[in-house]
Write an enzyme that holds these catalytic residues in place. Structure first.
Site, short mmCIF file in Angstrom:
data_model
loop_
_atom_site.label_atom_id
_atom_site.label_comp_id
_atom_site.label_asym_id
_atom_site.label_seq_id
_atom_site.Cartn_x
_atom_site.Cartn_y
_atom_site.Cartn_z
N ASP A 25 0.83 -1.21 0.00
CA ASP A 25 0.00 0.00 0.00
C ASP A 25 0.86 1.26 0.00
O ASP A 25 1.98 1.25 0.53
CB ASP A 25 -0.92 -0.04 1.23
CG ASP A 25 -2.09 0.94 1.09
OD1 ASP A 25 -2.39 1.37 -0.04
OD2 ASP A 25 -2.69 1.27 2.13
N TRP A 30 2.80 7.99 -2.50
CA TRP A 30 4.19 8.19 -2.93
C TRP A 30 4.22 9.16 -4.12
O TRP A 30 5.03 10.08 -4.17
CB TRP A 30 4.80 6.85 -3.32
CG TRP A 30 6.23 6.89 -3.72
CD1 TRP A 30 7.32 6.70 -2.93
CD2 TRP A 30 6.75 7.16 -5.04
NE1 TRP A 30 8.48 6.82 -3.65
CE2 TRP A 30 8.15 7.11 -4.95
CE3 TRP A 30 6.17 7.44 -6.28
CZ2 TRP A 30 8.99 7.32 -6.06
CZ3 TRP A 30 6.99 7.66 -7.38
CH2 TRP A 30 8.38 7.59 -7.24
N GLU A 72 -12.57 -4.36 -4.10
CA GLU A 72 -12.98 -2.96 -3.94
C GLU A 72 -12.23 -2.02 -4.89
O GLU A 72 -12.72 -0.94 -5.22
CB GLU A 72 -12.75 -2.50 -2.49
CG GLU A 72 -13.69 -3.11 -1.47
CD GLU A 72 -13.42 -4.59 -1.16
OE1 GLU A 72 -12.26 -5.04 -1.33
OE2 GLU A 72 -14.37 -5.30 -0.78
N ASN A 73 -11.05 -2.43 -5.32
CA ASN A 73 -10.25 -1.57 -6.21
C ASN A 73 -10.91 -1.38 -7.59
O ASN A 73 -10.55 -0.46 -8.33
CB ASN A 73 -8.82 -2.11 -6.38
CG ASN A 73 -7.95 -1.96 -5.15
OD1 ASN A 73 -7.04 -2.75 -4.93
ND2 ASN A 73 -8.22 -0.96 -4.32
N TRP A 74 -11.92 -2.20 -7.93
CA TRP A 74 -12.65 -1.99 -9.18
C TRP A 74 -13.38 -0.65 -9.14
O TRP A 74 -13.82 -0.15 -10.17
CB TRP A 74 -13.66 -3.11 -9.44
CG TRP A 74 -13.04 -4.43 -9.81
CD1 TRP A 74 -13.07 -5.58 -9.07
CD2 TRP A 74 -12.32 -4.76 -11.01
NE1 TRP A 74 -12.41 -6.59 -9.74
CE2 TRP A 74 -11.94 -6.11 -10.93
CE3 TRP A 74 -11.96 -4.03 -12.15
CZ2 TRP A 74 -11.21 -6.76 -11.94
CZ3 TRP A 74 -11.23 -4.67 -13.15
CH2 TRP A 74 -10.87 -6.02 -13.05
N ARG A 76 -12.11 2.14 -8.39
CA ARG A 76 -11.20 3.26 -8.70
C ARG A 76 -11.49 3.80 -10.10
O ARG A 76 -12.17 3.13 -10.89
CB ARG A 76 -9.75 2.77 -8.60
CG ARG A 76 -9.38 2.44 -7.17
CD ARG A 76 -7.90 2.27 -7.00
NE ARG A 76 -7.62 2.00 -5.59
CZ ARG A 76 -6.42 2.07 -5.05
NH1 ARG A 76 -5.38 2.38 -5.79
NH2 ARG A 76 -6.24 1.84 -3.77
N ARG A 193 2.17 -4.88 6.16
CA ARG A 193 1.44 -3.84 5.42
C ARG A 193 2.28 -2.58 5.41
O ARG A 193 2.72 -2.12 6.47
CB ARG A 193 0.07 -3.55 6.04
CG ARG A 193 -0.67 -2.47 5.22
CD ARG A 193 -2.15 -2.34 5.52
NE ARG A 193 -2.75 -1.42 4.56
CZ ARG A 193 -4.01 -1.44 4.18
NH1 ARG A 193 -4.82 -2.35 4.66
NH2 ARG A 193 -4.48 -0.55 3.32
#
Ligand code: IPE
Ligand code: IPE
Ligand code: MG
Length: 247
Positions: A25, A30, A72-74, A76, A193
């Site tokens: 993550d 960054w 859940e990243n779908w 984005r 993580r």
């Protein structure tokens, strides 16, 4: 190149976790810190993936599982999703040779069928090209969600009951484990993580019941071999009691 400093020395193999899982993550932050597009963060994150895979193989980790894309990243923005899928393809194109040469077997967990067809095809090629390797199992969690995985196992058990293959009393944790994506893989002893968030974000919910968790504030693109080795060294200092009392 291996540095001679003690901090960079590989930990004692007998004290290493067999299975390391990582929630990679902080790519977006960054990039944001550098006023760059989030995609630049993912590109740099891919370099860290290479470093961690190589280091793991070199020191003798047997199973490495990386959370690359969650269910859940779908949600984005489509541009970011497309860039991530392109990066995945590029990663496989550039790393397949190295996986073969280093006896690494690729494995995928999650809803692989939801990935774009071209990405699935590249995966299928690498999966079959590395299927016979037994040096390290590199698992990528893609379109992966722990709750969806457990629901899938429950459906399989319900179907077996409906078909008269089992009695309800046979639905034990061991039985359900056999229907998880990770049926062939031991539970991770260590979960790392990056980026400082103290949460599991739907990763390996079932499998991390007794996993030691290390959270580092380092953003994934800045995560180094040295920090990884350092976490592995500290892992042995954790007393794993599994609900029992100290010996
Ligand atoms: C992790 O970095 C990579 C993926 C989830 C694909 P993020 O993209 O979540 O980065 P942050 O959390 O926004 O910094
Ligand atoms: C977890 O990171 C998913 C991956 C690393 C692939 P996220 O950035 O998606 O999780 P949240 O939103 O911080 O919980
Ligand atoms: Mg994030």
């Amino acid at each position: 190149m291996k540095s001679k400093s003690a901090d960079n020395a590989a930990p004692d193999p007998s004290e290493l976790p067999r299975h390391v899982a990582v929630i990679m993550d902080g790519n977006g932050r960054w990039a944001k810190k550098r006023m760059l597009n989030r995609v630049k963060g993912h590109e740099r994150g891919a370099d860290t993936v290479r470093t961690v895979v190589r280091t793991s193989r070199e020191i003798g980790i047997r199973y490495l599982t990386l959370y690359a894309f969650s269910t859940e990243n779908w949600q984005r923005p489509q541009t970011e999703i497309t860039a991530l899928m392109t990066l995945l393809k590029r990663f496989l194109d550039s790393e397949t040779r190295e996986m073969i040469d280093n006896n690494i077997r690729l494995n995928v967990i999650g809803e692989k069928e939801r990935l774009p067809e071209d990405v699935q095809n590249v995966f299928d090629q690498t999966l079959s090209a590395t299927a016979g390797n037994d040096g390290m199992c590199l698992t990528l969690a893609l379109s992966y969600g722990g709750r969806a995985e457990i629901a899938r196992a429950a459906r399989a058990a319900a179907q077996a009951f409906k078909d008269g293959q089992i009695d309800v009393t046979e639905i034990t944790p061991e039985y359900l484990s056999g229907f998880l994506y990770t049926a062939e893989i031991p539970d991770p002893e260590l979960l790392i993580r990056t980026s400082g968030e103290i949460r599991v974000s739907n990763f390996l919910l079932w499998q991390i019941a007794y996993t030691e968790i290390f959270v580092t504030p380092t953003l994934w693109p800045d995560f180094t071999r040295e920090e990884y080795l350092d976490i592995l060294k500290h892992f042995k200092d954790r007393e794993r009691r599994f609900g029992r009392v100290s010996s």
